[in-house]
Design a protein around this motif. Structure first.
Motif, PDB file in Angstrom:
ATOM      1  N   GLY A 167       0.827  -1.204   0.000  1.00  9.09           N
ATOM      2  CA  GLY A 167       0.000   0.000   0.000  1.00  9.09           C
ATOM      3  C   GLY A 167       0.858   1.248   0.000  1.00  9.09           C
ATOM      4  N   ARG A 168       0.171   2.364  -0.156  1.00  9.46           N
ATOM      5  CA  ARG A 168       0.864   3.635  -0.325  1.00  9.46           C
ATOM      6  C   ARG A 168       1.768   3.953   0.851  1.00  9.46           C
ATOM      7  N   GLN A 169       1.213   3.800   2.054  1.00  9.21           N
ATOM      8  CA  GLN A 169       2.000   4.210   3.213  1.00  9.21           C
ATOM      9  C   GLN A 169       3.230   3.339   3.356  1.00  9.21           C
ATOM     10  N   VAL A 171       4.927   1.936   0.937  1.00  9.28           N
ATOM     11  CA  VAL A 171       5.907   2.381  -0.049  1.00  9.28           C
ATOM     12  C   VAL A 171       6.583   3.655   0.418  1.00  9.28           C
ATOM     13  N   GLU A 172       5.746   4.559   0.909  1.00 11.70           N
ATOM     14  CA  GLU A 172       6.289   5.846   1.361  1.00 11.70           C
ATOM     15  C   GLU A 172       7.309   5.645   2.476  1.00 11.70           C
ATOM     16  N   THR A 174       8.974   2.967   3.243  1.00 11.67           N
ATOM     17  CA  THR A 174      10.172   2.260   2.791  1.00 11.67           C
ATOM     18  C   THR A 174      11.091   3.194   2.029  1.00 11.67           C
ATOM     19  N   TRP A 175      10.509   4.003   1.150  1.00 11.57           N
ATOM     20  CA  TRP A 175      11.355   4.913   0.378  1.00 11.57           C
ATOM     21  C   TRP A 175      12.157   5.827   1.305  1.00 11.57           C
ATOM     22  N   GLN A 257       5.209   1.556  10.306  1.00  9.72           N
ATOM     23  CA  GLN A 257       4.682   0.759   9.203  1.00  9.72           C
ATOM     24  C   GLN A 257       5.115  -0.703   9.263  1.00  9.72           C
TER      25      GLN A 257
END
Lengths: 512, 320, 219, 709
Positions: A167-169, A171-172, A174-175, A257
């Motif tokens: 999900g978006r969060q 990915v965010e 992790t980046w 997360q």
């Protein structure tokens, strides 16, 4: 006790036993990881990670017994264990046991709830043991360059663990995690290169060396001009991994997360491993530079981190982020100990690392259960938990009490000793600042958790979106948490088995 | 004189002083009423009227309001007992006493408070609005009077170095000039205000009124009848006497016996009675010319006297 | 090779590394930036080879070959794949505009010179005198990271940072021990691969790789 | 093995047994087990305390306990006094808690203003409170924390190193916090109370820890022996810093203003037996810490230390008693009274410090003795009062005095015992509070003659202190007349109060023990002479001599002229009362009193709404001290729907908020909130900004290094 000690010493004298003690904690998790690769997430596989953690713990105990008198175990020229290493092995082992143990039920629950699938579970089963291996390698490496590479490897291994939920969060988070940590750790690499450069001109030989014991032996030969550039880079770089200002920002996102057991491992051990790296470098730096420079640099970073954590905790709305900022706070405290650097300070900070690791492991795992039961990580979404889930909320409450430095848990003892050490070193002002900030942290965290835990279970007090709660905590999930709390309390009351080891470790890393 | 003779004499002095106060207190009240009546142009009931009232009350049936407890019945006893104890320990006739060192000025003040408290509790125990109102007002006044009285005590005892009543009296006897010291005068003023407040005289309270909204003392005892009321009346009269007696002997101790020989004791009794009579009459005259103050102006009075007390103490410090 | 010749070639290579870094700051076309990265990788390999000649060490030649493969071939290939998948050819408007970026680059380079004075002072030689170039590239890389919006640009920034450190390592110490070098290279490769996966996921979840979209996790 | 060692052994093992058995025992036996073990632990404290006060000494170091330090214990007479105090309180509380936390009772339910008129008269078992109560003070957690709390309190005065003291201090805080929170499910206010308590106690810990750590660093060791020996090495500035810090820290535990804010909340929300322990025992340990560190380890200090303590003490006494005199909640009233009494103790300690600094050691000794004696007396009567309040709470579920009343006939034993406590708290003879206030006043008034020409500061502060003590005594009297008169006498003001029944035997026994202690202290205070002498010997900076002359039934002060015999006064009252009663009986010729209706102002039958309430009782005082108290009034006028000129009802509500708290704390909390909200911007989610933090950090560090190198 004596018999075991003698046996281990005898074994250490002959190479193979030392090899076993040092290789086993790296290989055991790899075996567990391969098992997961081969068969995916199975009951047995999940327990194999626990077994690997136990192996780490046992190796830690054996290493501790062997090194508590100041002796050193080595394998080839690459692996090396002294008392300081043994302490770190113990920390990794203890936290890993709790984290992987509660990971067993955690992933099962995730699977049952549909939050993850077989692939995700398998990835978890592979990456967590590899994460452990990387950390074990980082503390065992005798070469500071290898240690650096191992710490950077933890970033890579955990990247997909942080993004486990998708999900978006995810990915965010992790980046940010990968980017900030890689940059930070790259700075540490630059520092390492400069230390290597200095070592080439320190009379060690044309080739120089990054071997820690060689560096320490010749530390006073290192060029102060180069070291003055290298040390700040190392502090900033490893400070990134330790979650210190100013490169701390990845930490709350990643910890909130990641799956609870991974958060526990990251917060409880990974940060400490970075501190361990700094502790090793500090010995070199203090010998090469003047004490005042190193002390001021680290103290500024440490106090800034505590201050930042206190500020962010005040208006915190998410209990996992709350725990994350609390990690920043505690790493700041530990770094105050690194700044002070007297034997008492080092003893205290090592005990603090152990205590914090245990407390955070318990708390993150408990918070995972709370998330599973309440369906939200918002503090305001959880109300009256103690009335509905007494065991879970009780462990959470005790964990928070431990984290806030209340006896009988060991964090109180180590904070007190840190304060004493700092005051003895003439840094009473820093103690004052830190204690006031700790008061802010205390009020903030106590206020937030009180809102979650206390109050009645009247229907009107529960927000409508909460799912019907699970009746109580499963035994397999509760057992590791309770074990962790008991260990934490015992550590805070009984000095006997650990103190000698800590003293030996502080003799290695402490300078008066 | 032998030690046993001394003790016997002292006991006699104490007994005499008890008898004098118990017997004389109603007469003092009667005297004050009579003085007042005459000044107001009335004939008056005579000095012995309070005694006659007491006799009448003793013959009447005692009544206990429905819902009250043992506190209601015990309060008159405690009030009277505390007043008797004060009477016994105060140096009215002689500075030599068998109960020397039992109670000093602080203890005497506190025993007075004990009586007030007993009555206030009884007032509350009746469960009527009047009882509560009286109790509330009485303890408020007492609470505000207590600092003043203790400061006055402080001022008096500071110059002597002791709060023992006999010591203070003896010290004044040996160095009479002390009475005219600023500390002593200021303390006397403060003490006078406190006597008025504690004894429930005008302008703090009107002992003669039964007007509901203004009364303090009478409101508390409204439910009493018969022997209980007699005890309270007697005790109230005795409290007034004791307070005036203390004022008299602390500031003007002349005439008091310093031995326990019969003749000086007799003389002391006469002088004491005269002093009280004069003071009582003076108070009665004063009362004719003032009106009762509103309850919420009473604190002003007490604050004023507190200031006097504080000045007295400071004076004794700086002018010592 | 003569000393003067060595110094001239060295200066040329180092100048090239710095120049490519500055150009990367200047250019907005992502494909061009990746090409510049290839050039820089080749120059780094050249630097390693140069050191190898100087030190007459075969190990350094091996390293040079490795650098060439990793920095000039593999990593740019990964980046090109990201570029192709994303379909975003140009860097969006950077947080700091190009003029200011170039001025900042000048200042950062000056800082790097100032900073490397004590480093040079330890062992003055033509090689170490080129150290500021490495440090300047590190700082420029960090600057790119802070100011560029695209996920790919940030990866480029990270690689620039890494190239700077590699250059510093060659110039100061003629390369770190081989085992460390291997570990470092592996780590860098893996990090870039991870970032590639993440960039792909980002595109899936957000529809683009603009990092401004990553604002959900906050306090 | 010495008696002290035995006593401490009983404490330690009792606590361990208490925790284990309290957690394991079945719920039926839990109250009994926890109560008995609490009493046993307390008895261990009494034993050790008596032995220490009898002149024994004892010390022990266990290096294997307490990492990074060592468990160091030592008991002297000063420790002994507080061991005895805490232990005795615990014995009474333990016995009491068996009944209090046992089945039945209405305590623990939400105190609801309307319940007074609406609650049906039902059996206690069907009350909602009964079910909730089993999860409150009777819960496994609370019951196993009780003996541990007592043990922690008992070991605090025995601690003999900084680490040991702080660990036990915090253990005491943690266990008491658990107990304060015991009823969190039943009332939302419990959580706030717990938070305030936790925050304030931690603030205190910060101050103490900082002070002691600085002290230890200066003295070169953390054991009390090292501190004592090294205190001379500290610079005057450091000594004063240490003193101010520990004064703030211990003072916050003692509940002095303006750090008292936790006290009215925690004491009123905790289960009553816990309130008793906290208010009577734990608060005294704040005084212990102040005396131990300030006068023993630091060895006293300059004049202004004493003046500081005296001033704060005076303010605490006045403010506490003022709030108590207008309080309507019985337990809140008792809590403010604690602040008042702590203020009196601090006046004693502060004046002792001033006189010791001036070299007048006789007075200093008397005043220090007065402070300790008052701590003991306060512990006795406050235990009794809180236990009494607990009995009322258990019987009625009410703490609001305005709804109580009429208990004297329904709970005669509780009422009588509460009266004993109230007598002591009101500082009236023959109560025990009077004795210590008398000693305190004696010490203060002799300052004139004793000091010759005193300093201007003393000449101003001592009379003011006397005035404060006197006003405190007066207002204390009002307070307890109100508490007893309104709470227990007259007719019940609510149906719950009317349905009250007497407490179980164990509760009465617990209260009786406390009352017996009050009586003993009131009648034979002179027996404290020898122990107090030994206690002062621990504080050579104050006085090495006897504060009380050995004087049998009369209390005589040593070195200054002052004597009083509480026993004879009590005897006199008894004899006088008995003879008057006998006389009256003879006059009445055996006729009983007739029970009649009270006068209802001409006809109307009196109903409870006509009675004076606590609020109305305190109204004159509220008006007198209007400027300090600033009461808040709400008047709701509800007119009839038909016409706004016809009024259906008028509702008047008066609250007396804690103004000091309202002035100090909300701005602080608001600032913290603003700070927190502002900081949230630091983590705004932008990865660029996060990297920029690092970049700026890197650049600034490098620039600093570049410039400084």
């Amino acid at each position: 006790m004596m018999a075991i000690s003698e046996m281990v010493h005898a074994a250490a004298a002959s190479g193979p036993a030392a090899t076993a003690v040092l290789l086993a904690p790296m290989l055991a998790p790899l075996v567990a990881a391969s098992a997961a690769v081969l068969v995916g997430w199975r009951r047995a596989v999940s327990w194999s990670a626990v077994a690997a953690s136990v192996v780490i713990l046992v190796s830690g105990v054996l290493a501790a017994v062997a090194t508590a008198d100041g002796s050193v175990l080595t394998v080839g020229g690459t692996l090396r264990a002294d008392a300081l290493t043994a302490v770190m092995l113990l920390v990794i082992g203890v936290v890993a046991v709790i984290a992987t143990w509660s990971g067993v039920s955690y992933i099962d629950q995730e699977l049952a709830a549909g939050h993850t699938d077989g692939r995700g579970a398998r990835r978890y089963g592979v990456l967590v043991p590899m994460f452990l291996t990387a950390m074990v390698l980082a503390v065992l490496a005798s070469n500071l360059g290898v240690m650096w590479a191992a710490i950077e490897a933890t970033t890579i291994v955990t990247a997909f663990l942080v993004g486990h939920r998708g999900g978006r969060q995810a990915v965010e988070a992790t980046w940010k995690y990968v980017m900030i940590c890689s940059v930070g750790i790259a700075l540490a690499y630059l520092g390492t290169v400069l230390v290597y450069y200095a070592s080439q001109h320190a009379g060690i030989g044309e080739q120089g060396s990054l071997d820690w014991s060689v560096l320490v032996a010749n530390a006073d030969q290192l060029d102060p001009g180069v070291m003055r550039v290298a040390v700040p880079l190392l502090v900033l770089g490893f400070g990134t991994k330790a979650g210190l200002m100013p490169m701390h920002s990845w930490l709350p996102d990643a910890h909130s997360q990641a799956p609870a057991p991974v958060s526990a491992l990251m917060s409880g051990v990974l940060l400490s491993v970075a501190v361990y790296a700094l502790l090793r470098y500090r010995v070199v730096a203090v010998a090469a530079l003047d004490l005042q420079f190193v002390r001021s640099l680290i103290l500024v970073v440490a106090l800034a981190s505590v201050a930042l954590a206190a500020s962010m905790l005040l208006a915190q709305r998410d209990y996992k982020r709350l725990l994350a900022y609390s990690s920043i706070e505690h790493m700041g405290l530990v770094m105050i100990g690194v700044a002070v650097g007297t034997p008492l300070a080092v003893t205290a900070l090592l005990l603090h690392i152990l205590g914090h690791g245990l407390a955070k492991a318990v708390l993150f795992c408990a918070s995972g259960q709370i998330l599973a039961s309440e369906g939200t990580t918002q503090i305001s979404g959880v109300r009256g938990l103690l009335a509905r889930q007494p065991v879970l909320a009780g462990t959470f409450a005790l964990g928070v009490a431990a984290l806030l430095g209340l006896p009988p848990f060991s964090i109180f003892v180590s904070e007190l000793a840190l304060a004493r050490a700092a005051a003895d070193a003439g840094l009473a002002w820093a103690v004052a600042v830190a204690l006031v900030l700790l008061l802010v942290v205390f009020v903030a965290v106590a206020g937030h958790t009180a809102g979650m835990l206390f109050g009645g279970d009247a229907a009107g007090q529960r927000p409508p979106h909460t799912p019907p709660h699970t009746p109580s905590l499963p035994r397999v999930a509760a057992a590791p948490l309770v074990t962790g709390l008991i260990a934490l309390a015992v550590l805070g009351v009984v000095a006997w088995p650990l103190e000698q080891l800590l003293d030996a470790a502080s003799a290695i890393a402490g300078t008066s | 004189m032998t030690a046993s003779g001394l003790t016997a004499g002292a006991l006699a002095a104490t007994a005499g002083q008890l008898a004098l106060v118990v017997g004389g207190a109603p007469l003092l009240v009667g005297l004050m009423r009579q003085v007042r009546a005459r000044l107001e142009g009335r004939a008056g009931a005579g000095v012995g009227q309070p005694w006659r009232d007491l006799r009448k009350l003793l013959g009447k049936e005692a009544i206990r309001p429905d819902g009250s407890s043992w506190v209601f019945t015990m309060a008159p006893l405690l009030l009277l007992a505390s007043t008797l104890v004060i009477t016994a320990v105060a140096p009215f006739l002689s500075t030599v006493s068998p109960v020397e060192g039992v109670a000093d000025l602080f203890a005497v003040v506190s025993l007075l408070m004990l009586g007030t408290v007993a009555l206030a509790l009884a007032g509350l125990d009746t469960g009527t609005a009047f009882g509560g109102m009286g109790a509330s007002r009485a303890v408020t006044v007492a609470a505000l009077a207590e600092p003043t009285i203790l400061l006055a005590v402080f001022a008096l005892s500071a110059r002597v170095g002791s709060s023992n009543l006999a010591d203070i009296v003896e010290s004044t006897l040996t160095t009479p000039a002390q009475v005219l010291s600023p500390a002593s005068l200021l303390a006397a003023v403060a003490f006078a205000v406190v006597i008025i407040a504690e004894a429930g005289r005008l302008p703090v309270d009107n002992p003669a009124t039964h007007l509901e909204l203004t009364m303090i003392h009478e409101a508390m005892v409204l439910e009493y009848a018969g022997r209980d009321l007699a005890m309270i009346e007697l005790a109230s009269a005795m409290r007034l006497t004791v307070l005036l007696g203390l004022g008299a002997n602390l500031f003007m101790p002349w005439g008091i016996a310093t031995t326990v020989a019969p003749l000086p004791l007799l003389g002391a009794a006469v002088v004491f009675a005269v002093k009280l009579g004069v003071l009582g009459a003076g108070l009665a005259v004063f009362e004719v010319f003032v009106a009762k103050w509103r309850l919420f102006r009473v604190p002003e009075l007490l604050a004023g006297s507190f200031l006097f007390g504080l000045l007295a103490v400071s004076a004794s410090f700086f002018l010592a | 090779m003569t000393d003067t010749g060595y110094v001239q070639i060295l200066d040329l290579v180092c100048g090239g590394i710095l120049l490519t870094a500055v150009l990367m700051l200047w250019r907005r076309e992502l494909a061009a930036i990746v090409r510049l990265l290839v050039v820089q990788g080749v120059l780094l390999a050249l630097l390693a080879a140069l050191m190898g000649v100087r030190e007459s060490s075969t190990e350094l030649f091996v390293v040079a070959a490795g650098v060439l493969v990793l920095k000039a071939i593999v990593l740019p290939a990964v980046l090109r794949r990201v570029l192709r998948d994303s379909g975003e050819a140009r860097e969006a408007e950077p947080l700091v505009n190009v003029t200011a970026s170039l001025l900042a680059a000048a200042l950062l380079t000056l800082l790097a010179y100032g900073l490397s004075r004590p480093l040079v002072a330890l062992a003055p030689s033509p090689t170490t005198r080129a150290l500021p170039v490495g440090l300047a590239v590190v700082l420029l890389g960090f600057f790119v990271l802070v100011t560029r919006r695209r996920a790919l640009s940030q990866v480029v920034g990270f690689l620039l940072l890494d190239n700077g450190i590699t250059a510093t390592a060659f110039l100061a110490t003629a390369g770190v021990p081989l085992v460390v070098e291997l570990g470092v290279s592996l780590d860098v490769l893996l990090v870039v691969l991870v970032m590639q996966v993440l960039a792909a996921r980002m595109r899936l979840s957000f529809g683009r790789t603009d990092l401004d979209g990553l604002r959900e996790l906050r306090d | 093995m010495s008696l002290i060692g035995a006593g401490l052994g009983v404490i330690a093992w009792g606590a361990i047994a208490g925790v284990t058995l309290g957690a394991l025992a079945p719920s039926r036996a839990r109250a009994l087990v926890a109560g008995v073990l609490t009493s046993v632990v307390g008895a261990g404290g009494v034993l050790a305390g008596l032995a220490a006060l009898g002149g024994q000494g004892w010390s022990l170091t266990v290096t294997d306990l307490l990492p990074l330090g060592a468990m160091t214990l030592a008991v002297d007479a000063l420790s002994g006094a507080f061991l005895l105090l805490v232990g005795a309180v615990a014995v009474a509380v333990g016995v009491y808690s068996v009944g209090y936390t046992g089945p039945g009772g209405r305590h623990g339910a939400e105190p609801d203003a309307t319940s007074g008129d609406t609650t049906a008269l039902a059996g206690p078992s069907s009350e909602p409170g009964a079910a909730g109560h089993a999860e409150g003070a009777a819960s496994r957690t609370a019951q196993s924390a009780l003996p541990l709390f007592v043990a922690a309190m008992l070991l605090v005065p025995a601690a003999a190193s900084v680490s040991t003291l702080l660990v036990l201090w915090e253990l005491m805080a943690l266990t008491s916090l658990v107990l304060v929170l015991a009823e969190h499910r039943l009332r939302a206010s419990v959580r706030d109370a717990g938070l305030w308590y936790a925050g304030m106690t931690h603030a205190g810990l910060v101050a103490i820890m900082l002070g002691l750590v600085v002290f230890a660093a200066g003295a070169g060791g953390e054991s009390f022996t090292a501190l004592r020996a090294g205190s001379g090495d500290l610079s005057p500035g450091t000594r004063s810093l240490v003193f101010v810090l520990i004064f703030i820290g211990f003072g916050s535990k003692a509940g002095m203003v303006p750090l008292h804010v936790w006290l009215p909340r925690a004491h009123s929300e905790a289960p009553s037996h816990v309130s008793a322990l906290m208010s009577a025992a734990m608060v005294s340990l704040g005084l212990y810490g102040l005396i131990r560190v300030g006068f023993d380890l630091l060895g006293g200090g300059p004049h202004w230390w004493g003046l500081l303590v005296l001033t704060v003490g005076g303010l605490s006494a006045l403010y506490g008693v003022l709030q108590a005199s207008v309080a309507v909640d019985l337990k809140r009233l008792l809590a403010y009274s604690t602040t008042e009494n702590v203020g009196l103790m601090l006046i004693g300690v502060g004046a002792a410090g001033m006189f010791a600094a001036d070299g007048n050691r006789i007075l200093a000794g008397v005043l220090m003795a007065a402070a300790v004696l008052h701590a003991v007396n306060h512990a006795a009567f406050k235990t009794l009062l809180f236990l009494g309040a607990g009995s009322v709470l258990r019987a009625t579920g009410l703490r609001d005095l305005d709804l109580l009343g009429g208990l004297a006939r329904r709970m005669p034993v509780t009422t009588a015992l509460f009266a004993v406590g109230a007598l002591g708290a009101a500082a009236l003879p023959p109560g025990n509070g009077f004795v210590s206030e008398w000693v305190l006043l004696q010490g203060l008034i002799h300052s004139v003659t004793a000091t010759g020409s005193p300093s201007v500061v003393a000449a101003l502060s001592i009379p003011l202190a006397v005035g404060v003590v006197a006003l405190t005594a007066g207002l204390g009297m009002v307070t307890f007349v109100k508490a007893f008169g309104v709470g227990f006498l007259a007719r019940p003001r609510s149906t719950v109060a009317a349905a009250a029944s007497e407490s179980p035997l164990t509760m009465r026994a617990g209260m009786f023990l406390a009352a017996a202690a009050c009586a003993g202290l009131a009648l034979a205070p002179a027996t404290a002479g020898a122990p107090l002498t030994r206690l002062l010997r621990v504080l050579p900076s104050v006085r090495d001599g006897a504060p009380l002359a050995d004087s049998g039934i009369a209390l005589r002060l040593a070195g200054i002229a002052g004597s009083m015999s509480p026993l004879l006064i009590a005897l006199g009252l008894l004899v006088a009362g008995a003879s008057v009663a006998a006389l009256a009986r003879r006059v009445a010729q055996g006729r009983p009193r007739r029970v009649a209706q009270a006068w209802g102002s001409g006809g109307a039958r009196l109903d409870p709404r006509m009675e004076y309430t606590a609020t109305s009782f305190a109204e004159p005082l509220t008006r007198v001290f209007d400027d300090v108290l600033r009461p808040e009034h709400d008047i709701d006028v509800t007119p009839y729907v038909e016409s706004r000129y016809l009024i259906e009802s008028v509702r008047f509500r008066q609250r007396v908020p804690d103004r000091l708290e309202a002035r100090l704390y909300p701005p602080l909390l608001a600032a913290a909130t603003r700070w927190g909200q502002w900081s949230r911007r630091l983590a705004n989610g932008s990865v660029h900004r996060y990297l920029a933090y690092g970049f700026v950090g890197l650049l600034s560090v490098l620039i600093v290094v570049g410039i400084s190198g």
